[in-house]
Design a protein around this motif. Structure first.
Motif, PDB file in Angstrom:
ATOM      1  N   TYR A  82      34.169  54.973  27.746  1.00 49.46           N
ATOM      2  CA  TYR A  82      33.840  55.967  28.755  1.00 49.46           C
ATOM      3  C   TYR A  82      34.240  55.423  30.118  1.00 49.46           C
ATOM      4  CZ  TYR A  82      30.985  57.654  24.915  1.00 49.46           C
ATOM      5  OH  TYR A  82      30.569  58.100  23.695  1.00 49.46           O
ATOM      6  N   THR A  83      34.828  56.286  30.924  1.00 48.51           N
ATOM      7  CA  THR A  83      35.249  55.869  32.263  1.00 48.51           C
ATOM      8  C   THR A  83      34.704  56.855  33.294  1.00 48.51           C
ATOM      9  OG1 THR A  83      37.330  57.099  32.120  1.00 48.51           O
ATOM     10  CG2 THR A  83      37.370  54.796  31.423  1.00 48.51           C
ATOM     11  N   GLN A 137      33.943  51.425  33.754  1.00 49.60           N
ATOM     12  CA  GLN A 137      34.151  51.729  32.343  1.00 49.60           C
ATOM     13  C   GLN A 137      33.114  51.015  31.494  1.00 49.60           C
ATOM     14  OE1 GLN A 137      38.060  50.442  31.276  1.00 49.60           O
ATOM     15  NE2 GLN A 137      37.522  48.300  31.206  1.00 49.60           N
ATOM     16  N   SER A 138      32.823  51.595  30.329  1.00 48.31           N
ATOM     17  CA  SER A 138      31.862  51.012  29.402  1.00 48.31           C
ATOM     18  C   SER A 138      32.043  51.673  28.042  1.00 48.31           C
ATOM     19  CB  SER A 138      30.434  51.238  29.894  1.00 48.31           C
ATOM     20  OG  SER A 138      29.512  50.676  28.983  1.00 48.31           O
ATOM     21  N   LYS A 166      34.484  61.820  38.531  1.00 50.90           N
ATOM     22  CA  LYS A 166      35.219  62.277  37.341  1.00 50.90           C
ATOM     23  C   LYS A 166      34.842  61.389  36.170  1.00 50.90           C
ATOM     24  CE  LYS A 166      38.089  65.056  39.613  1.00 50.90           C
ATOM     25  NZ  LYS A 166      38.033  66.472  39.521  1.00 50.90           N
ATOM     26  N   TYR A 167      34.496  61.993  35.043  1.00 50.45           N
ATOM     27  CA  TYR A 167      34.187  61.257  33.821  1.00 50.45           C
ATOM     28  C   TYR A 167      35.246  61.546  32.768  1.00 50.45           C
ATOM     29  CZ  TYR A 167      29.491  60.391  35.613  1.00 50.45           C
ATOM     30  OH  TYR A 167      28.433  59.976  36.374  1.00 50.45           O
ATOM     31  N   ALA A 211      25.285  55.608  28.388  1.00 46.03           N
ATOM     32  CA  ALA A 211      24.061  55.470  29.184  1.00 46.03           C
ATOM     33  C   ALA A 211      24.211  54.345  30.207  1.00 46.03           C
ATOM     34  CB  ALA A 211      22.862  55.217  28.274  1.00 46.03           C
ATOM     35  N   GLU A 212      24.840  53.246  29.813  1.00 42.30           N
ATOM     36  CA  GLU A 212      25.076  52.140  30.739  1.00 42.30           C
ATOM     37  C   GLU A 212      26.013  52.564  31.868  1.00 42.30           C
ATOM     38  OE1 GLU A 212      27.380  47.857  30.848  1.00 42.30           O
ATOM     39  OE2 GLU A 212      26.672  48.611  28.925  1.00 42.30           O
ATOM     40  N   LEU A 213      27.057  53.312  31.516  1.00 41.10           N
ATOM     41  CA  LEU A 213      27.995  53.803  32.529  1.00 41.10           C
ATOM     42  C   LEU A 213      27.272  54.666  33.554  1.00 41.10           C
ATOM     43  CD1 LEU A 213      30.940  54.103  33.558  1.00 41.10           C
ATOM     44  CD2 LEU A 213      31.073  56.148  32.124  1.00 41.10           C
TER      45      LEU A 213
END
Length: 65
Positions: A57-58, A8-9, A35-36, A13-15
Motif C-alpha cells: 500500500y502506498t 509505503q507499507s 492519494k492512496y 492500518a500501519e500506513l
C-alpha cells in the motif's frame, strides 16, 4: 510551490497511522491532496476464503511548502 511526500507499507492500518501522524504535523491550510494506491506483490490463484496475496500500500501526500 508544493511538495510531495510518499509512504509505503504492507499493512494498510500501519500506513494510515503513519499518514495521519504526518498530516498532524502540517499547518492548517497546507494540505492539497492525499492519494492512496495498492499493488499486489504476487499473482495468486488461491481461492480459499480469507487468503489474500501480499499487497503493498502506498500513499502520496501533496502539500504547500
Amino acid at each position: 510551490m508544493y511538495e510531495a511526500k510518499g509512504f509505503q507499507s504492507t499493512d494498510f492500518a500501519e500506513l494510515i497511522r503513519v499518514v495521519n501522524d504526518f498530516l498532524g504535523t502540517l499547518e492548517e491550510g497546507k494540505l492539497i491532496d492525499v492519494k492512496y494506491n495498492s499493488v499486489p506483490l504476487a499473482v495468486s490463484t488461491h481461492t480459499e476464503y480469507g487468503v489474500y496475496p501480499d499487497t503493498k500500500y502506498t500513499a502520496m501526500i501533496i502539500f504547500n511548502k
